[in-house]
Structures are given as structure tokens and as C-alpha cells.
Scaffold this active site. Structure first.
Site, PDB file in Angstrom:
ATOM      1  CB  CYS A  35      -1.017  -0.081   1.273  1.00 28.29           C
ATOM      2  SG  CYS A  35      -0.068  -0.047   2.883  1.00 28.29           S
ATOM      3  CG  ASP A  37      -0.267   3.322   4.193  1.00 24.88           C
ATOM      4  OD1 ASP A  37      -0.289   4.066   2.961  1.00 24.88           O
ATOM      5  OD2 ASP A  37      -1.573   3.023   4.461  1.00 24.88           O
ATOM      6  CB  CYS A  60      -4.858   3.750   5.182  1.00 27.88           C
ATOM      7  SG  CYS A  60      -4.436   2.661   6.440  1.00 27.88           S
ATOM      8  CB  CYS A 104      -3.520  -0.582   8.991  1.00 27.07           C
ATOM      9  SG  CYS A 104      -4.311  -0.839   7.534  1.00 27.07           S
TER      10      CYS A 104
HETATM   11 FE1  FES Z   1      -1.701   0.575   4.446  1.00 25.94          FE
HETATM   12 FE2  FES Z   1      -3.500   0.827   6.143  1.00 25.94          FE
HETATM   13  S1  FES Z   1      -3.515   0.363   3.782  1.00 25.94           S
HETATM   14  S2  FES Z   1      -1.361   0.598   6.278  1.00 25.94           S
END
Ligand code: FES
Length: 133
Positions: A35, A37, A60, A104
Site C-alpha cells: 500500500c 504506507d 491510511c 495496518c
Molecule cells: Fe496501508 Fe493501511 S492501507 S497501512
């Protein structure tokens, strides 16, 4: 049923302990390649206790809520306790996360572990002796 609990929404809208600790004793940065992140945890440790913790999360809403809750769960706690914090405990403290958002909360667990490893690499004398048997 709402997708996200009240607690998730609260920690997402009003995250606790956001920021940087300039003279942190341990820093842990993790990312999720899928993702994209990124989460960084900063720890201030004195007498084997987490005196302060701050985080920066580029990610997110669930990652922000997870980091915020994780900081609340370890602040003021002994290092040994922080070491045992699991992503499951973070998600439970948030009254749950949707299954596909559990990864996450894993970022929060990993960032804290890395920050503690960083602390131990700088202070090897503080590292708890592994129990044998
Ligand atoms: Fe990547 Fe939540 S979608 S940490």
C-alpha cells in the site's frame, strides 16, 4: 454496522502523540510495500520505562488510528511490556478493525519493535538477558 468503530474514527480524527522526538533513544520506521504506507515511531526511554513516544504516519486512516492507539498503550509502560505489544492488542483496543485492515495495525507493532531494537543496539547493556531452558 459501521465499517469503523467510534474509537478508530476518534483516533483517526484526533491522533494522540503525533510528532517527532528530536533526541529519541530509539527510532523505528516501517513501510508496507503493497500500500506504500510508512510509519515512524520515536521513543524516549528512561529507567527502562517509555517516558515519551511520538509517531509520524504517512498512511491510511487505520494506520493512523493504530499508531495513535499503540502510543497510548505503551506510554509510561516498562520497556518489557512495550516489547510484547501485538497488533492484535492494538486492534482490540480500537474495538476492532475490518479484516482487510488488520495489516495496518501490524505496522504499529513492527515500528515499536524496530524502535526498541534500535534502542537496544545503542544501549546493549540494557538488553534483557535471554532466559534459557
Ligand atoms: Fe496501508 Fe493501511 S492501507 S497501512
Amino acid at each position: 454496522m459501521a465499517l469503523y468503530s467510534e474509537k478508530v474514527m476518534d483516533h483517526f480524527r484526533n491522533p494522540r502523540n503525533v510528532g517527532v522526538i528530536e533526541d529519541a533513544d530509539g527510532i523505528g520506521e516501517v513501510g508496507n510495500a503493497k500500500c506504500g504506507d510508512i510509519m515512524t515511531m520515536y521513543l524516549k526511554i528512561e529507567d527502562d520505562v517509555i517516558r515519551d513516544v511520538k509517531f509520524e504516519t504517512f498512511g491510511c486512516g487505520s494506520a493512523i488510528a493504530s499508531s495513535s492507539m499503540a502510543t497510548e498503550l505503551i506510554k509510561g509502560k516498562p520497556v518489557a511490556e512495550a516489547m510484547k505489544l501485538t497488533n492484535k492488542a492494538v486492534a482490540e483496543a480500537l474495538d476492532g478493525l475490518p479484516d482487510y485492515k488488520m495489516h495496518c495495525s501490524v505496522l504499529a507493532e513492527e515500528a515499536i519493535q524496530l524502535a526498541l531494537n534500535d534502542y537496544y543496539s545503542k544501549h546493549p547493556d540494557k538488553k534483557p538477558v535471554e532466559e534459557t531452558n
